[in-house]
Design a protein around this motif. Structure first.
Motif, PDB file in Angstrom:
ATOM      1  N   THR A  13       0.820  -1.213   0.000  1.00  0.00           N
ATOM      2  CA  THR A  13       0.000   0.000   0.000  1.00  0.00           C
ATOM      3  C   THR A  13       0.853   1.262   0.000  1.00  0.00           C
ATOM      4  OG1 THR A  13      -0.189  -0.123   2.422  1.00  0.00           O
ATOM      5  CG2 THR A  13      -1.965  -1.115   1.114  1.00  0.00           C
ATOM      6  N   SER A  41      -6.174   7.165   0.681  1.00  0.00           N
ATOM      7  CA  SER A  41      -6.585   6.414   1.863  1.00  0.00           C
ATOM      8  C   SER A  41      -6.370   4.923   1.653  1.00  0.00           C
ATOM      9  CB  SER A  41      -8.065   6.664   2.150  1.00  0.00           C
ATOM     10  OG  SER A  41      -8.865   6.106   1.109  1.00  0.00           O
ATOM     11  N   LEU A  42      -6.380   4.168   2.743  1.00  0.00           N
ATOM     12  CA  LEU A  42      -6.230   2.728   2.637  1.00  0.00           C
ATOM     13  C   LEU A  42      -7.359   2.120   1.812  1.00  0.00           C
ATOM     14  CD1 LEU A  42      -4.806   0.117   3.304  1.00  0.00           C
ATOM     15  CD2 LEU A  42      -5.954   0.103   5.538  1.00  0.00           C
ATOM     16  N   ASP A  79      -0.381   2.963   7.076  1.00  0.00           N
ATOM     17  CA  ASP A  79      -1.681   3.062   6.405  1.00  0.00           C
ATOM     18  C   ASP A  79      -2.795   2.530   7.289  1.00  0.00           C
ATOM     19  OD1 ASP A  79      -0.965   4.263   3.955  1.00  0.00           O
ATOM     20  OD2 ASP A  79      -0.242   2.364   3.170  1.00  0.00           O
ATOM     21  N   SER A  84      -3.309   5.003  10.475  1.00  0.00           N
ATOM     22  CA  SER A  84      -3.969   6.275  10.166  1.00  0.00           C
ATOM     23  C   SER A  84      -5.391   6.100   9.639  1.00  0.00           C
ATOM     24  CB  SER A  84      -3.148   7.054   9.135  1.00  0.00           C
ATOM     25  OG  SER A  84      -3.037   6.339   7.927  1.00  0.00           O
ATOM     26  N   SER A  85      -5.832   4.855   9.467  1.00  0.00           N
ATOM     27  CA  SER A  85      -7.161   4.591   8.924  1.00  0.00           C
ATOM     28  C   SER A  85      -8.199   4.516  10.038  1.00  0.00           C
ATOM     29  CB  SER A  85      -7.158   3.280   8.139  1.00  0.00           C
ATOM     30  OG  SER A  85      -8.453   2.955   7.694  1.00  0.00           O
ATOM     31  N   GLU A  86      -9.403   4.992   9.746  1.00  0.00           N
ATOM     32  CA  GLU A  86     -10.514   4.872  10.694  1.00  0.00           C
ATOM     33  C   GLU A  86     -11.229   3.532  10.554  1.00  0.00           C
ATOM     34  OE1 GLU A  86     -12.970   8.285   9.950  1.00  0.00           O
ATOM     35  OE2 GLU A  86     -11.869   9.501  11.404  1.00  0.00           O
ATOM     36  N   THR A  87     -10.825   2.742   9.561  1.00  0.00           N
ATOM     37  CA  THR A  87     -11.466   1.457   9.311  1.00  0.00           C
ATOM     38  C   THR A  87     -10.850   0.383  10.203  1.00  0.00           C
ATOM     39  OG1 THR A  87     -11.753   2.138   7.012  1.00  0.00           O
ATOM     40  CG2 THR A  87     -12.114  -0.190   7.523  1.00  0.00           C
ATOM     41  N   ILE A 107     -11.452  -3.978   7.197  1.00  0.00           N
ATOM     42  CA  ILE A 107     -10.452  -4.056   6.119  1.00  0.00           C
ATOM     43  C   ILE A 107     -10.415  -5.471   5.546  1.00  0.00           C
ATOM     44  CG2 ILE A 107      -7.962  -3.982   5.652  1.00  0.00           C
ATOM     45  CD1 ILE A 107      -7.857  -1.674   7.742  1.00  0.00           C
TER      46      ILE A 107
END
Length: 604
Positions: free
Chosen positions: A7, A13-14, A35, A38-41, A46
């Protein structure tokens, strides 16, 4: 063979990276830890998204500074690892990349490093995870893949193997031959990156200047062949740190990346069987340049200059607002179709190939966008593709020096007998090169396009000074030099940097004299340049005066001499006339700054 991408290669974004990788055709992903962080997922989301997209999650990376430490530090490192393994289990990833220690290592011992990796293997095994140990090129003690393998071999743990990264191996000049001594089942992961040869610290080189396969100077096909010969059958994964790719459109970069991997598989497969590597339709590089197309709303000014240079008007196309000018093997198509508000610019080239349909099939396998142009009944269809930067490239059959069949579509020009009779040493004989301009974000992609689709070879990059900054140039060419395409990246502050078409001739003084009689205004060369010629090359004054009379420039190396002159700018382009003597193979780069400064003085 499964194809994966880290990535870190992509911008955005991811989630956007995952979507782009799947759309491009990748099979899997390496998740770069920043990645994820820093992701909100969530990891579970994911994993579910990857499942929906048909992507496997192949590697979690990087886990840094683990081995070669004291016991107290090791215990803390095992604690860190356990937390990471818990996240990996939520993601459904079963392999972690562990880099050789660069910051906290204090013990330079294979035995100690092996024992510590064995303990990490015990911990990972409880999570169903494998440890892929990689020798970083700047590792404090372990910076060679051969030593990393010795450590893994000594660790003797089923959950501990090696990761082989082409950059870390080839940037240090390590011989990849020993890869074949590693059992394939102990090669847990393979990462691929190309790069130009640079004289700089290896860390900065790695973090900012990696390229996709086919764009740099590394012999990646040999690297992949050795990995496959060792018995590795896991993913081939791209890990490319590059400032440009992390700022460009995510979908475009993902497609570009996959193209590089398809090309690499084809190159590596040539001496291997039964590996699952994809093979593309066979490729024979083009034999010659077929034509150059210049497009504009009004091409009258271009026609005036072509006439001054001695080219002949061959006729108007029978169904399109397109005209053809030629001299010798130089053919220039002037296109005013769908060109409202466009200034003259190089819009397309045609190349002659032995099997156009094979090249067309190869381009489609590489996911290159096609170009469709209307052809009326009885007109020749030329397959075309859009190159990075916007140039259109068309495929014609080899004419072996004869007039191509499509020329007959142009009517009311000079008859063939008269055209042939006008040729002499004082005429243009062909196209020597077409100098193209790219933005900072598409030159590397263009190198890959011309390498993978047409089989051209890239020369090392050079830089020349202009009044607005450095111009970076790299030439794509055939071995015999029948096709030469210098690709230039202009300074960011230079607007509408011009491209040009360079014609070859056998008597440049004759061409210049004829052009002057026909009213040509040459690009002016300052007297200081000719004074400098005397100092640099010890030319006699009569020769220098003759060069000055026709505003000719001069270069010489151990192989031969080069004479050339330039027209003034016409819209976004201009022309050059060149004469090569003996085995001179360059482009007069020492004179480029003179041309650039003269053009800058004449700009409105």
């Amino acid at each position: 063979m499964r194809r994966s991408i880290a990535t870190v290669c992509l911008s955005g974004s991811l989630a956007g990276k995952m979507d782009a990788a799947a759309a491009a055709g990748f099979d899997g992903l390496e998740i770069f830890e920043p990645d994820l962080v820093s992701s909100e997922t969530s990891p579970e989301e994911i994993r579910a998204r990857a499942d929906r997209l048909g992507l496997s999650l192949d590697l979690y990376q990087p886990f840094r500074d683990f081995e070669g430490v004291r016991e107290a530090e090791l215990l803390d490192n095992l604690r860190r690892a356990e937390a990471r393994f818990a996240v990996m289990r939520r993601l459904g990833i079963d392999t972690v990349l562990v880099c050789s220690n660069v910051g906290t290592a204090t013990v330079d011992s294979d035995e100690v490093s092996a024992a510590q990796l064995r303990r990490l293997g015990d911990l990972a095994d409880g999570f169903g995870i494998r440890v892929a140990f990689e020798a970083l090129a700047w590792g404090r003690y372990i910076d060679d893949y051969r030593r990393a393998w010795r450590v893994v071999e000594r660790a003797d743990h089923p959950a501990v193997g090696v990761c082989l990264d082409s950059f870390h191996i080839l940037s240090r000049g390590h011989d990849p031959a020993a890869i074949e001594d590693i059992p394939g089942e102990k090669i847990f992961f393979v990462q691929l990156a190309d790069a130009p040869y640079l004289s700089m610290d290896v860390l900065s080189w790695s973090r900012h200047h990696r390229l996709f396969p086919g764009e740099g100077d590394f012999d990646l096909p040999d690297f992949v062949r050795r990995v496959m010969s060792a018995g590795y059958r896991g993913p081939l994964s791209l890990e490319v740190f590059n400032d440009t790719f992390r700022q460009t459109d995510t979908a475009r970069t993902a497609t570009h990346a996959l193209r590089s991997l398809v090309w690499l598989e084809d190159q590596a497969s040539k001496s291997l069987t039964g590996t699952g590597l994809q093979q593309l339709p066979a490729l024979e590089p083009p034999s010659d340049l077929d034509f150059v197309e210049i497009k504009a709303e009004n091409t009258d000014a271009v026609e005036e200059v072509l006439g001054q240079l001695g080219l002949t008007f061959l006729g108007q196309h029978r169904t399109k607002p397109v005209r053809l000018w030629a001299s010798g093997q130089a053919r220039v198509v002037l296109n005013e179709q769908h060109a409202r508000d466009l200034e003259p610019h190089v819009a397309a080239i045609g190349v002659q190939v032995s099997e156009p349909y094979d090249v067309e099939a190869r381009a489609r396998a590489l996911a290159v966008a096609g170009v469709v142009r209307r052809a009326a009944a009885g007109e020749q269809r030329l397959a075309g593709f859009s190159a990075p930067g916007g140039l259109e490239v068309f495929l014609g059959e080899n004419s072996y020096g004869d007039e191509p069949a499509w020329v007959q579509e142009f009517q009311h020009g000079q008859p063939p007998a008269l055209r042939a009779g006008r040729q002499s040493d004082a005429n243009v004989t062909g196209v020597d090169h077409v100098n193209l301009v790219h933005t900072w974000d598409d030159q590397d992609e263009a190198v890959l396009f011309y390498t993978s689709v047409l089989g051209l070879t890239a020369t090392p990059a050079t830089e020349v000074a202009s009044p607005h900054g450095l111009v970076r140039s790299r030439v794509m060419r055939t071995a015999a030099g029948r096709i030469r395409l210098p690709l230039n990246v202009a300074p960011a502050v230079s607007t509408a940097y011009p491209e040009h078409v360079a014609f070859s001739c056998g008597d440049i003084f004759g061409v210049a004299a004829g052009a002057r009689v026909r009213g040509m205004r040459f690009l002016p060369v300052p007297n200081n340049y000719y004074d400098d010629l005397v100092a640099r090359f010890h030319l006699d004054q009569a020769t220098v005066d003759r060069l000055r009379e026709y505003q000719l420039l001069y270069d010489r190396d151990e192989h031969g001499t080069f004479l050339h002159f330039y027209t003034r700018r016409i819209g976004r382009m201009f022309f050059e006339i060149v004469q090569r003597s003996d085995d001179y193979d360059g482009y007069g780069a020492a004179n480029a700054h003179v041309r650039l400064a003269a053009q800058a003085r004449l700009e409105p």
